[in-house]
Design a protein around this motif. Structure first.
Motif, PDB file in Angstrom:
ATOM      1  N   GLU A   1      -7.359   0.699  -0.072  1.00  0.00           N
ATOM      2  CA  GLU A   1      -7.722  -0.476   0.701  1.00  0.00           C
ATOM      3  C   GLU A   1      -8.909  -0.145   1.606  1.00  0.00           C
ATOM      4  O   GLU A   1      -8.980   0.943   2.150  1.00  0.00           O
TER       5      GLU A   1
ATOM      6  N   ASP B   1      -6.008  -1.418  -4.652  1.00  0.00           N
ATOM      7  CA  ASP B   1      -5.446  -2.053  -3.456  1.00  0.00           C
ATOM      8  C   ASP B   1      -6.390  -3.109  -2.882  1.00  0.00           C
ATOM      9  O   ASP B   1      -7.440  -2.782  -2.327  1.00  0.00           O
ATOM     10  N   GLU B   2      -6.027  -4.357  -3.066  1.00  0.00           N
ATOM     11  CA  GLU B   2      -6.735  -5.511  -2.514  1.00  0.00           C
ATOM     12  C   GLU B   2      -8.246  -5.519  -2.733  1.00  0.00           C
ATOM     13  O   GLU B   2      -9.020  -5.568  -1.779  1.00  0.00           O
TER      14      GLU B   2
ATOM     15  N   SER C   1       0.833  -1.205   0.000  1.00  0.00           N
ATOM     16  CA  SER C   1       0.000   0.000   0.000  1.00  0.00           C
ATOM     17  C   SER C   1       0.869   1.257   0.000  1.00  0.00           C
ATOM     18  O   SER C   1       0.525   2.257  -0.644  1.00  0.00           O
TER      19      SER C   1
END
Ligand SMILES: Nc1ncnc2c1ncn2[C@@H]1O[C@H](COP(=O)(O)OP(=O)(O)OP(=O)(O)O)[C@@H](O)[C@H]1O
Ligand SMILES: [Mg+2]
Length: 267
Positions: free
Chosen positions: A94, A168-169, A47
């Motif tokens: 995220e 992000d994820e 991140s």
């Protein structure tokens, strides 16, 4: 200079609060129109890498202290997050931050800063990629499921007509069917819009299915990179990320040293 790469990081070092060194010389690139996966264990600095690119780092008292980041041939590492987003980089952070009390559609429109006509075009495009969002457009965002919220934050990012998306994820905590749906949309976005994507994922198998190239980050350093095919076949990736192993059942004591050496890049 940029060899067809839209983004390149050259030996990037990042510190938080002027003392905590988190990235220790990260180099990576994203080709125009490609999907690149950034893999690694918790706390590896994935991140942080995305925030260094988008400039969001500065809001967390973090700073690129060495190296450079180039986007479309221009240095961006000293620019503000606002300037970087105006140049076309959008980060989908995220954890799916939505405005809980606003509706889905209001959430999508937030931050777009567009004329009414362009809002309409943008919404049409978002709903074409995420038909589910259209169905729930009037629902309060706080009541949406995790998968719907993930679609929402990606749709909101799409409203800005980005030239590069940092994701992000996206799969975190979602049911397999929803993950599949979201990854199909990611692939379609990339192929139809020619949108380059830098994808951070813990779901390595899936990430290497959609990405063309991948990097493995360990404790702030890139320890492995290669084409997705090559990484999928790599014994370390297979063993530690994909849970596949041809070593049989239990490891003998003699294997432990070897095991440790291979585990080195996993924190
Ligand atoms: N704002 C901050 N201030 C100080 N340290 C930070 C800050 N943000 C992250 N760190 C530290 O930097 C390191 C990398 O964090 P980062 O969030 O980039 O990892 P990550 O690879 O994204 O992990 P995860 O998979 O858990 O999301 C961690 O040790 C973390 O504690
Ligand atoms: Mg992270």
């Amino acid at each position: 200079m940029n060899n067809g790469n839209i983004l390149s990081l050259n030996n990037v070092e990042v510190m938080y609060h002027e003392v905590i060194l988190v990235l220790k010389g990260v180099s990576l690139s994203v080709p125009g129109g490609g999907i690149v996966a950034l893999l690694g264990a918790n706390g590896a600095g994935k991140s942080t890498t995305l925030k260094a690119i988008s400039g969001l780092l500065k809001h967390e008292n973090g700073r690129v202290t060495d190296g450079s980041i180039e986007f479309m041939g221009k240095r961006i590492d000293r620019k503000s997050a606002e300037e970087i987003s105006h140049q076309g980089i959008i980060q989908v952070i995220e954890g799916r931050r939505v405005f809980e009390h606003l509706t889905v559609e209001e959430n999508i429109k937030v931050g777009a800063h567009l004329s009414n006509a362009r809002v309409k075009d943008g919404l049409d495009k978002v709903y074409a990629y995420f038909p589910r969002l259209k169905m729930i457009r009037d629902r309060t965002a706080g009541f949406c499921s995790g998968g719907e919220q993930q679609m929402l934050v990606m749709g909101r990012a799409l409203m800005t007509a980005p030239k590069l998306m940092l994701l992000d994820e996206p799969s975190m905590g979602l049911a397999p069917l929803l993950i599949k749906e979201i990854f199909e949309i990611i692939t379609r976005l990339n192929q139809v819009e020619q949108l380059p994507i830098l994808l951070v994922e813990q779901n390595v198998k899936l990430a290497l299915t959609v990405a063309g190239y991948g990097y493995v980050l360990e404790s702030g350093r890139i320890v492995m990179d290669g084409s997705a095919d090559k990484l999928r076949d790599n014994p370390d990736i297979k063993e530690f990320y994909l849970g596949l192993t041809d070593l049989g059942t239990r490891k003998s004591f003699r294997d432990i040293k070897h095991y440790k050496r291979r585990k080195r890049w996993l924190t």
